[in-house]
Design an enzyme around this catalytic site. Structure first.
Site, mmCIF file in Angstrom:
data_model
loop_
_atom_site.group_PDB
_atom_site.id
_atom_site.type_symbol
_atom_site.label_atom_id
_atom_site.label_comp_id
_atom_site.label_asym_id
_atom_site.label_seq_id
_atom_site.Cartn_x
_atom_site.Cartn_y
_atom_site.Cartn_z
ATOM 1 N N ASP A 150 5.245 -3.803 4.010
ATOM 2 C CA ASP A 150 5.415 -2.398 4.426
ATOM 3 C C ASP A 150 3.802 -1.724 4.448
ATOM 4 O OD1 ASP A 150 5.794 0.311 5.352
ATOM 5 O OD2 ASP A 150 6.561 0.953 3.506
ATOM 6 N N VAL A 151 3.170 -1.756 5.397
ATOM 7 C CA VAL A 151 1.657 -1.631 5.381
ATOM 8 C C VAL A 151 1.351 -0.581 6.490
ATOM 9 C CG1 VAL A 151 0.857 -3.634 4.165
ATOM 10 C CG2 VAL A 151 1.055 -3.608 6.673
#
Length: 601
Positions: free
Chosen positions: A435-436
């Protein structure tokens, strides 16, 4: 000649005397060379810091892409030639005035921060493309042009004398350098070196600012611009000599007492008074590696968010529900990532395990810590990888991210690469959450085949990975991400945050979570039990994935365009697609928070 029979008394001049004379002759030109290098370096640093000052208002990707044509070089030949000709024409047609004008170029540096601050207020009108271009053209570009003009005047007047002795050759060279062709070549050469220095500093300057972030206001974006202006004065004419002290004092007073962007106590109070008028309050702020990081409270709605430049990393409501271990998240997509614990296959049967102290999880990107905090609460041994230490510290201090986990601060590409090389780390993790998000778009390098393959090597054969992608699903970059992931994992299921739009739209910006496994076996998600919810009403509604995307979605219309993303081989079309997605995100963020909140940082 002395009379015959007498010894001559005259002595030859000492050799050291000749050397000193030569040194005195060469020193002005050595000083000119040092002045040229220093001026080009200061101009490059000023330009890069000025660009960084645009990211809190426009995000990091739109300014970089829209200002790419201003960086110079032969690859941008039209704009490159245009800037050279502009400086050359100023030199040729206003030669008498430019000599005096170029000596005052340093004073422009003092006005750049104040002008930027004023232009932020119209960012909503200009948008993410023309906004940074207009601001940059009105502030940083004139400083670079005046710097080049100053050097052209100095070199054209002094440098030829260092090469030729007195005579016809010297006069010819001086006339050549004063002519249009000589000025054009000289300006082009200087601008080429300036562009190369800018390129060199582009990735190194943010890292340097990270090492000094939070230490003093002079190392902030606006502080560094003021420092550059002060250094400029040492290269230009004396401020006292030209009676320009009052001119420099005006922008300095504005920075000290009016500008909210300087991280000083009084300026922070000015910022908070502006935000409170919009119903927000600043909790903390700090400039860091990934951008301007701040924590804001919405006073009226009662929630808190973490901001990174022109994007939000997450948020939570401040009033914790009774019986809940954590505050409720504002954005429910982070709850969907927790569904990795709900994995169910034929081999696993119908077992429902709410907690497991034997499980291991790897989380790439912390944000405010919603997903890792839940995994930790369920007893999962969790390792987080976050590139920005300030983000992790703020998540711990202001969003209650538990400390009982393994935290790795560093670039995920390097961290995962090192883990991949270590044989004992292969097939280690039961759950991986990817989750970037930064700068208004997903960093492409964390979606390449090489990086995703590294995560696959770390995942257990019976494990599951959840990859969150936020962007416009109608753009080719979204299709490329899906194809890249599916080229590694034989079985994936895709879910979106909101239902599919019923009617065709120009943009379909949403969060998409890809759940993938290394096994081709079909999988589903079990129904959550009470322990899975952690006392959270929001988890009751959003923990189990919803709104599945059909397999045919990325094979229809313009969505069928896509490619496998590979490290160092990102096509220009994919870069343009990322830029378009970032622009869409910019407009979306302007509906989440008011313009005034984004413009006052």
């Amino acid at each position: 000649m002395p009379p015959r029979g007498q010894r001559a008394n005259a002595r030859a001049p000492p050799l050291t005397q000749n050397n000193n004379a030569q040194t005195r002759t060469l020193w002005p030109y050595v000083r000119l060379l040092l002045t040229t290098l220093a001026t080009l370096f200061l101009a490059a640093v000023s330009a890069e810091v000025s660009k960084l000052s645009l990211t809190p208002v426009y995000g990091s990707i739109p300014p970089i892409a829209s200002l790419d044509w201003l960086r110079g070089g032969l690859e941008h030949d039209q704009r490159y030639i245009a800037m050279i000709i502009s400086v050359s024409l100023a030199k040729m047609f206003f030669s008498k005035r430019t000599v005096g004008l170029s000596k005052h170029f340093a004073i422009w540096g003092f006005f750049v921060p104040s002008m930027q601050s004023g232009l932020y207020s119209v960012s909503g009108r200009f948008g993410p493309i023309w906004g940074p271009r207009t601001t940059y053209l009105l502030t940083s570009v004139p400083l670079s042009c005046l710097s080049l003009l100053h050097l052209v005047n100095l070199i054209a007047e002094a440098f030829p004398l260092a090469i030729f002795v007195e005579g016809a050759a010297t006069r010819s060279l001086i006339e050549f350098c004063s002519s249009g062709l000589g000025t054009l070549l000289l300006t082009g050469t200087l601008y080429h070196f300036l562009a190369r220095i800018k390129t060199y500093l582009e990735n190194r300057l943010p890292l340097l600012m990270t090492l000094t972030s939070g230490t003093h206001a002079i190392f902030s974006r606006f502080g560094l611009q003021t420092v550059m202006a002060l250094l400029y004065t040492q290269l230009g004419a004396s401020l006292e000599r030209f009676k320009l002290v009052l001119t420099a004092i005006l922008p300095l007073l504005h920075l000290a007492f009016v500008c909210p962007h300087l991280p000083l106590p009084y300026n922070t109070d000015v910022l908070n008074s502006t935000l409170r008028a919009e119903g927000y309050s600043l909790v903390a702020r700090q400039e860091s590696l990934t951008g301007y990081i701040s924590v804001l409270d919405n006073i009226n709605a009662g929630y808190r968010v973490m901001r990174c430049d022109h994007s939000l990393l997450g948020g939570e409501y401040l009033n914790r529900p009774r019986g809940s271990k954590y505050n409720e998240p504002v954005y429910t997509i982070f709850l969907t990532l927790e569904a990795v614990r709900l994995l169910q296959t034929k081999s696993s049967g119908s077992q429902q395990v709410a907690t497991s102290k034997q499980r291991h999880a790897l989380v790439i990107g912390v944000g405010i810590g919603t997903a890792p905090a839940a995994l930790i609460a369920h007893g999962v041994h969790t390792t987080t990888v976050e590139i920005d230490r300030v983000v992790h510290d703020f998540a711990t201090k202001y969003f209650d991210l538990p400390r009982n986990h393994t935290s790795v601060i560093g670039d995920a590409t390097k961290v995962v690469g090192d883990m991949q090389k270590a044989k004992e780390m292969r097939n280690t993790y039961d759950y991986i959450i990817h989750d970037v998000f930064t700068g208004g778009a997903e960093p492409i390098n964390l979606f390449t085949r090489e990086f995703i393959m590294g995560l696959s090597d770390l995942l257990r054969p019976d494990g599951i990975i959840a990859i969150n992608y936020a962007g416009d699903l109608l753009l080719p970059i979204a299709t490329s991400v899906v194809r890249t992931v599916e080229s590694i994992f034989p079985k994936c299921r895709l879910y979106r945050e909101s239902p599919l739009p019923k009617a065709p739209e120009a943009m379909d910006y949403t969060n998409m979570v890809m759940f993938c496994r290394k096994s081709p076996e079909a999988f589903t998600f079990r129904d959550p039990v009470e322990a899975d919810f952690l006392g959270s009403p929001a988890r009751r509604q959003h923990l189990k994935p919803q709104h599945e995307i059909p397999a045919s979605y990325f094979k229809a219309g313009r969505r069928q365009k896509g490619e496998i993303l590979r490290r160092d081989h990102i096509s220009r079309e994919m870069q343009k697609s990322t830029m378009a997605s970032a622009a869409g995100h910019w407009y979306l963020m302007r509906t989440v928070l008011p313009d005034v909140v984004w413009e006052n940082w």
